[in-house]
Design an enzyme around this catalytic site. Structure first.
Site, PDB file in Angstrom:
ATOM      1  N   GLU A 116       0.923  -1.272   0.074  1.00  0.00           N
ATOM      2  CA  GLU A 116       0.157  -0.171  -0.040  1.00  0.00           C
ATOM      3  C   GLU A 116       0.852   1.248  -0.189  1.00  0.00           C
ATOM      4  O   GLU A 116       0.784   2.261   0.728  1.00  0.00           O
ATOM      5  CB  GLU A 116      -1.074   0.155   1.121  1.00  0.00           C
ATOM      6  CG  GLU A 116      -1.994  -1.443   1.107  1.00  0.00           C
ATOM      7  CD  GLU A 116      -2.804  -1.132   2.281  1.00  0.00           C
ATOM      8  OE1 GLU A 116      -2.795  -0.331   2.978  1.00  0.00           O
ATOM      9  OE2 GLU A 116      -3.884  -1.890   2.111  1.00  0.00           O
ATOM     10  N   GLU A 263      -5.078  -9.175   0.336  1.00  0.00           N
ATOM     11  CA  GLU A 263      -5.756  -9.100   1.715  1.00  0.00           C
ATOM     12  C   GLU A 263      -7.033  -8.974   1.974  1.00  0.00           C
ATOM     13  O   GLU A 263      -7.710  -8.304   1.073  1.00  0.00           O
ATOM     14  CB  GLU A 263      -4.959  -7.969   2.689  1.00  0.00           C
ATOM     15  CG  GLU A 263      -3.719  -8.106   2.888  1.00  0.00           C
ATOM     16  CD  GLU A 263      -3.188  -6.972   3.602  1.00  0.00           C
ATOM     17  OE1 GLU A 263      -3.862  -6.146   4.251  1.00  0.00           O
ATOM     18  OE2 GLU A 263      -1.771  -6.757   3.393  1.00  0.00           O
TER      19      GLU A 263
END
Length: 502
Positions: A116, A263
């Site tokens: 991220e 995820e």
């Protein structure tokens, strides 16, 4: 644009339609009592998990995964990104140390470069694509690029206006990064890594998103979300986000890069501001997600196209910062006990194995040998464990060390006490494990109480408890063995320790 929208599923299907979706799991390590790599791998095998993602490239973990067949995604941590993105030599050294040193024994199939980065570490964004390219070049130099893909996980928050999905687009401020990144993924046959959390979308919607829609629960047709541009019906948040990412790529003229969800999950506990972080909701979400993925359901835009997904996460991480939900995304506690039993019944299905009753008591890693010896003496004395199999010449004598012998005695006591609370502590030198202590321990013909024998039949731990009138107290005083010398004085001393170890 209408023609492009019609062609998009055909283009993706032509390239990736034959792949079968899989469920993997993320392995975080922010635990105060992190299981050993061997214990982690044993749990993965017991749960039929064949795909894992690590948040680093831990050497001990990679060695434990060797020769298991488990497919491994390793990661370049964010803090190493700047160095790798600016130096070919640094990238090559990282690959040599963390990839070449472990393959082919360890089945590394992907490298996640950072995590991220655009939202968590934006100052590193300018070198992100460079880091991917340099890592990939090092793989090419070692002829590993065909088996190991390189990508980087993104938060779904980089997608703006995600509903309807057909109108979604990536945050335009990141175009200087996303355009070359997607072209790199396209040219190398890699995939977009995306973190998808319907829990957060639900929490931040202020009641606009129904809980059932976030949890994959069935909705009546009039409650389904409909994309007015495509007339596609969306029955869950997960599919809508994945399709929003596909449409976002199409607006940048990228139409043949698949998506892997790196995820996704739901917390089982939260603080007062997180009332829907519950065991029931976590179980519902993850059970439905697993079934949705492994059935190759695909998404409304790409039905039947694999959306392989890694569950977040294997263990509850008690060292994570607040809020409380951050510590409770795991499927298992540190000792391998399931937080909840997933609603999965198909034999062989990933995570469908209920290990609740497959628990053992073992010596804790790093325990003081003197403390182990004292606890062993107690178990074989007042604890009334039959320790005769540990004597020299008997089936459980080897390996002849205090760790192995105490594990046998601790586990025998734990089993004969019905695994009741407090019977696997021994003043802090024992711990509960779902790893069968016989696995890989070199015990030969020894069978641990509660373990499975060679014929697959579980042994009855309670049969090892001596009767109340058995004067031997489970440990004949005439027997001697190197790890523990039993004499009358030892047994008397053990009686004095009863209050300490009970």
């Amino acid at each position: 644009m209408a023609i492009l929208l019609l062609l998009l599923p055909l283009l993706v299907s032509a390239v990736y339609g034959d792949e079968k979706a899989f469920i993997g799991v993320n392995i975080g390590t922010d635990l105060s009592d992190m299981p050993s790599p061997t214990q982690v791998v044993a749990l993965l095998k017991a749960q039929n998990v064949w795909h894992v993602r690590l948040y680093d490239a831990d050497r001990a973990m990679l060695l434990a995964l060797a020769n298991t067949g488990i497919q491994v995604t390793i990661s370049v941590p964010n803090e190493q990104l700047l160095g790798i993105g600016q130096s070919n030599a640094t990238a090559a050294n990282w690959v040599a140390r963390n990839v070449i040193a472990h393959v082919p024994a360890t089945n590394i199939t992907a490298i996640a470069v950072g995590s991220e980065v655009l939202t968590a570490l934006p100052n590193a964004a300018p070198v992100l694509v460079s880091a991917l390219k340099l890592i990939h070049s090092a793989l090419v130099a070692s002829n590993l690029d065909s088996q190991i893909k390189v990508s980087t996980p993104h938060s779904s928050s980089i997608i703006l206006d995600s509903f309807p999905p057909s109108q979604a687009f990536f945050n335009r401020s990141w175009d200087p990064v996303m355009v070359p990144l997607l072209k790199f993924l396209q040219s190398t046959g890699s995939y977009l890594m995306l973190n998808v959390y319907p829990y957060y979308d639900y929490m931040q919607s202020n009641g606009v998103i129904p809980l059932d829609y976030a949890l994959f629960r069935p909705l009546p047709p009039n409650k389904e979300a409909v994309d007015a541009n495509t007339l596609l019906h969306y029955t869950n948040v997960f599919d809508a986000i994945v399709d929003a990412a596909y449409f976002s790529m199409s607006y940048l003229n990228i139409t043949n890069v698949p998506i892997v969800v790196t995820e996704s999950g739901w917390p089982s506990k939260g603080d007062s501001s997180e009332p829907d972080a519950t065991v029931d909701n976590a179980n519902t979400y993850n059970s439905n997600l697993i079934k949705h993925v492994i059935n190759n359901t695909g998404t409304p835009k790409h039905p039947g196209i694999a959306v392989s997904t890694y569950i977040y996460e294997l263990y509850n991480e008690d060292l994570r910062p607040s809020p409380l939900s951050e510590k409770n995304w795991g499927l298992f506690d540190a000792n391998g006990t399931p937080v909840y039993i997933l609603h999965l019944t198909a034999a062989g299905t990933v995570f469908a194995n209920d290990t609740t009753n497959q628990t053992f008591c073992v010596a804790k890693d790093g325990a003081d040998p003197k403390m182990l010896q004292a606890a062993l003496d107690w178990a074989c004395g007042p604890g009334k464990v039959d320790c005769s199999p540990l004597l020299q010449g008997q089936p459980c004598y080897e390996p002849d060390n205090v760790v192995s012998h105490s594990t046998y005695a601790f586990n025998a006591y734990f089993q004969q006490m019905g695994k009741s609370t407090g019977t696997c502590d021994f003043k802090g030198v024992a711990t509960i494990s779902t790893t069968d202590p016989m696995i890989g321990a070199g015990h030969g013909s020894c069978i641990f109480p509660g373990s499975f024998g060679k014929n697959g039949t579980i042994t009855n731990g309670t049969s090892l408890a001596p009767s109340s009138n058995d004067t031997s107290l489970g440990c004949p005083t005439q027997y001697f063995y190197r790890s523990c010398l039993f004499t009358t004085s030892v047994i008397i001393g053990a009686f004095l320790m009863t209050a300490v170890f009970l």
